[in-house]
Design a protein around this motif. Structure first.
Motif, PDB file in Angstrom:
ATOM      1  N   LEU A  29       1.375  -1.326  -0.086  1.00 24.33           N
ATOM      2  CA  LEU A  29       0.265   0.166  -0.447  1.00 24.33           C
ATOM      3  C   LEU A  29       1.047   1.248  -0.203  1.00 24.33           C
ATOM      4  N   ALA A 100      -6.173   6.120  -0.776  1.00 16.46           N
ATOM      5  CA  ALA A 100      -5.522   5.779   1.083  1.00 16.46           C
ATOM      6  C   ALA A 100      -4.631   6.803   1.748  1.00 16.46           C
ATOM      7  N   ARG A 101      -4.515   8.116   0.949  1.00 16.92           N
ATOM      8  CA  ARG A 101      -3.857   8.635   2.059  1.00 16.92           C
ATOM      9  C   ARG A 101      -4.613   9.694   1.654  1.00 16.92           C
ATOM     10  N   PRO A 255      -7.581   3.184   3.282  1.00 15.83           N
ATOM     11  CA  PRO A 255      -7.267   2.378   2.542  1.00 15.83           C
ATOM     12  C   PRO A 255      -8.022   1.195   2.086  1.00 15.83           C
ATOM     13  N   THR A 257      -7.872  -2.653   2.064  1.00 18.60           N
ATOM     14  CA  THR A 257      -6.440  -3.638   2.118  1.00 18.60           C
ATOM     15  C   THR A 257      -7.402  -5.005   1.578  1.00 18.60           C
ATOM     16  N   THR A 281     -11.475  -1.984   4.834  1.00 17.47           N
ATOM     17  CA  THR A 281     -10.999  -1.012   4.866  1.00 17.47           C
ATOM     18  C   THR A 281     -11.141  -1.029   6.510  1.00 17.47           C
ATOM     19  N   THR A 295      -5.404   2.786  -8.871  1.00 18.76           N
ATOM     20  CA  THR A 295      -4.451   2.671  -8.283  1.00 18.76           C
ATOM     21  C   THR A 295      -2.848   2.392  -8.579  1.00 18.76           C
TER      22      THR A 295
END
Ligand SMILES: Cc1cc2nc3c(=O)[nH]c(=O)nc-3n(C[C@H](O)[C@H](O)[C@H](O)COP(=O)(O)OP(=O)(O)OC[C@H]3O[C@@H](n4cnc5c(N)ncnc54)[C@H](O)[C@@H]3O)c2cc1C
Length: 497
Positions: A29, A100-101, A255, A257, A281, A295
């Protein structure tokens, strides 16, 4: 004449390390402590959507989940809302972007800011490998993408907001070999009937006018630069406002997962959701019918069979923001490439109170050790050798215009997603290159722009968005004339040799 301290390794030599045994690392990730980029971090209010939807309840159900909030993911939301707005339907659609961020904190928020369509360089290679039609389409998609983005910026009237500079583009050849290859490409492209009227060759002598003290001829073509995060923020706001028949949620710092099939759960318990997929997530899960993997470098984390030289190889790029030693008029407003595209730069438009412009310069990978940053997915780190090459590059090429020894004001890294063909995978997720999409039904990708995404991602996102909507309405999807067939996951195997 000064020496050029950046290694002029042939691109093919660097590419050969791509498949080195023992180089592979597991997919990951995005790291939680990335370096700070000019685009994301040079002012406190520059990323208003940074932590949008990161707190409070997570959306639990959606028609379409887009994973990733870079130019691909957000362009997809933009296209979907436009397509839905133009349809005579009363149905409403729910689309969610999971990031994710912070918003747009992947490659799009950390790149070199160039929006430059490929011209004819590599035409011979494309033609010999994939045929003339595909070679022409390699350029057509990039012109289509750049024209579409420029039209959008003009129609919505935000040229100044994104600091768009339509100053053109210069390719500086630092070896005779590179120059000879470009001339051969030009002849092949001309023979294929490409319009090349706006291409200008500049002799070594005339390059002195640009301050280049280096024995390299050059090529001037069209090209632009801009602030990528600001473009993507605009696209998101447009996507939200096109139509009330598409609702759009964004969850940053969330994120995904893992992805589980709800079909299998339904076989065991028919009362469970009618959706196909469950996205897990750390904040809970979301059920959805369609998944769009936007992604790029990180694709292999959720789709491990797409990680590695047959799929996507995460590759770290490095960029510095270096103050020039002369005013803008001495530097030209153009975007530049040199050394087979390993180095790329442009001086930013001047801001009030600035004496000399800030130059955004990326590259240095040809100096970055024997692995050339292949399989590096940590953008919280720098490569010291790439940093040294970047610091030497502009003082070597333009002595006096950039000061020897001056330290950059900012330095950052970002992760690109490279593919063996250097072309993205666009379309349904397949089990393998020859397989069907049944195992991944409803999952799509547009990933792997190989360090050249700004003139491609917006249109590739359009392709996948229109495929998903065609599937929803049980219609047949048709490819537009500008799309290289080999980009399609369903057609790629015919071109991979
Ligand atoms: C240093 C550098 C310089 C570059 N310079 C240029 C340039 O000048 N011109 C050009 O055309 N191209 C350039 N590129 C390439 C270009 O930036 C990319 O091709 C383009 O931005 C890709 O956009 P994207 O949206 O597909 O990917 P990204 O912008 O990387 O977005 C993917 C997003 O997905 C998120 N994500 C990943 N996994 C998950 C998960 N499991 N759950 C939730 N979110 C997830 C990531 O955090 C990220 O925000 C450069 C790239 C780099 C790194």
């Amino acid at each position: 004449m000064s020496a050029f301290r950046v290694p002029t390794r042939h691109l093919q030599f660097v590419n050969s390390a791509f498949t080195l045994p023992g180089l592979q690392k597991s997919p990951s990730l995005p790291v939680s402590n990335p370096t700070k980029s000019f685009w994301l971090d040079s002012a406190p209010d520059v990323n208003p959507l940074a932590n949008e939807g990161s707190k409070g309840p997570l959306t639990q159900d959606a028609d379409i989940c887009i994973i990733g909030s870079g130019i691909t993911g957000v362009s997809a939301a933009y296209h979907m809302s436009k397509i839905i707005a133009e349809r005579p339907t009363e149905t409403t659609f729910k689309v969610v972007i999971l990031e994710a961020r912070d918003f747009c904190s992947g490659a799009t928020g950390r790149n070199g800011g160039h929006l430059c369509p490929a011209v004819f360089l590599d035409f011979k290679y494309f033609e010999s490998k994939y045929g003339t039609e595909e070679a022409i389409k390699s350029l057509a998609i990039e012109n289509y993408t750049v024209d579409s983005i420029l039209r959008y910026i003009a129609e919505e009237n935000f040229t100044d907001e994104v600091d768009l500079v339509a100053g053109g583009h210069i390719t500086l050849f630092v070896t005779e070999e590179e120059y000879a290859e470009a001339q051969a490409d030009f002849e092949a492209a001309k023979k294929a009937g490409l319009p090349l009227n706006d291409v200008e060759w500049i002799s070594k002598e005339d390059m002195h006018a640009y301050g280049v003290d280096f024995p390299g001829a050059s090529l001037a073509t069209k090209g632009h630069n801009l602030w990528p995060l600001k473009l993507v923020t605009r696209l998101y706001n447009s996507a939200k406002s096109h139509t009330s028949r598409l609702s759009l949620d964004l969850h940053t710092r969330t994120p995904v997962t893992s992805i589980e099939s709800l079909q299998e759960a339904r076989d065991d318990n028919p009362t469970t959701s009618t959706r196909r997929w469950k996205l897990n997530t750390p904040r809970g899960f979301i059920s959805t019918s369609y998944v769009f993997h936007a992604t790029n470098a990180y694709t292999g984390y959720l789709l491990p069979h797409m990680h590695g030289p047959q799929g996507i190889v995460p590759t770290r790029g490095q960029v510095i923001a270096l103050r020039a030693a002369r005013p803008l008029q001495d530097l030209t407003k153009k975007a530049w490439y040199a050394n087979e595209g390993f180095e790329y730069w442009f001086p930013r438009p001047m801001k009030l109170g600035e004496e000399f412009p800030l130059c955004i310069l990326g590259g240095g990978r040809s100096a970055a050790g024997p692995t050339f940053e292949w399989f590096e997915s940590d953008d919280g780190m720098y490569n010291e050798d790439a940093g040294k090459a970047l610091r030497a590059c502009l003082p070597d090429l333009f002595p006096g215009r950039y000061e020897e020894g001056r330290e950059p004001e900012m330095e950052w890294t970002g992760i690109m997603g490279f593919t063996k063909m250097k072309d993205p995978f666009v379309g349904p997720v397949l089990e393998n290159s020859l397989g069907t999409s049944d195992k991944f039904k409803g999952q799509y990708v547009s990933v792997g722009y190989s360090g050249h995404g700004m003139p491609r991602a917006f249109s590739c996102a359009l392709i996948v968005s229109s495929m998903i909507i065609a599937e929803m309405f049980e219609e047949t999807w048709e490819a537009p004339a500008w799309l290289p067939e080999r980009y399609l996951t369903t057609k790629r195997h015919a071109f991979e040799h």
